[in-house]
Write an enzyme that holds these catalytic residues in place. Structure first.
Site, mmCIF file in Angstrom:
data_model
loop_
_atom_site.group_PDB
_atom_site.id
_atom_site.type_symbol
_atom_site.label_atom_id
_atom_site.label_comp_id
_atom_site.label_asym_id
_atom_site.label_seq_id
_atom_site.Cartn_x
_atom_site.Cartn_y
_atom_site.Cartn_z
ATOM 1 C CG ASN A 11 -1.779 1.236 1.304
ATOM 2 O OD1 ASN A 11 -1.663 2.164 0.509
ATOM 3 N ND2 ASN A 11 -2.666 1.250 2.288
ATOM 4 N NE ARG A 13 -3.620 7.326 1.060
ATOM 5 C CZ ARG A 13 -4.807 7.498 1.614
ATOM 6 N NH1 ARG A 13 -5.797 6.695 1.296
ATOM 7 N NH2 ARG A 13 -5.012 8.467 2.480
ATOM 8 C CB CYS A 14 1.199 1.707 4.438
ATOM 9 S SG CYS A 14 1.886 0.871 5.873
ATOM 10 C CB SER A 15 5.286 5.109 6.832
ATOM 11 O OG SER A 15 4.816 4.544 8.046
ATOM 12 N NE ARG A 18 5.841 6.215 2.043
ATOM 13 C CZ ARG A 18 4.857 6.637 2.831
ATOM 14 N NH1 ARG A 18 3.598 6.382 2.510
ATOM 15 N NH2 ARG A 18 5.118 7.305 3.947
#
Length: 122
Positions: A11, A13-15, A18
């Protein structure tokens, strides 16, 4: 879900997701990025990944999400008899799946919430 490459359920948007992707990039791993919110896993894929993880569906469920609360999941029974109900809920609402999950071609998988865990399967 068999593949010749490592796969990351990602995802962007997820740190944590990433960071796991960056660790794979840094290690030079050739992988498939699966944006599981856009391409949700099937119930069969979830069963396979759970077996590889050695976890139950409630172990990878984001129970604090509003969707989980709406479904009443925090109060659901956590027994083998209820396993399919959990898996179907995750397949139907992939936002509830903890991320990232890294699956390797040799059958290993990890819930890669930190760099050390990602590196454990490289």
């Amino acid at each position: 879900m068999t593949s010749e490459k490592t796969q990351i359920w990602h995802n962007p948007r997820c740190s944590k997701s990433r960071a796991a992707k960056a660790a794979l990039d840094e290690a030079g791993v050739d992988y498939i990025e699966r944006r599981y919110l856009d391409e949700p896993p099937t119930a069969a894929e979830l069963r396979s990944v759970l077996t590889r993880l050695g976890l139950q569906p409630w172990d990878i469920t984001r129970l604090a999400e509003p969707e989980a609360k709406e479904l009443g999941m925090p109060g659901w029974s956590r027994t083998e008899a209820d396993r399919d109900q959990w898996i179907e809920a995750l397949a139907g609402t992939p936002k509830l799946i903890q991320r990232p999950i890294v699956v390797t071609p040799d059958g290993r998988a990890v819930l890669a919430r930190d760099e050390q865990t990602v590196r454990s399967v490289l």
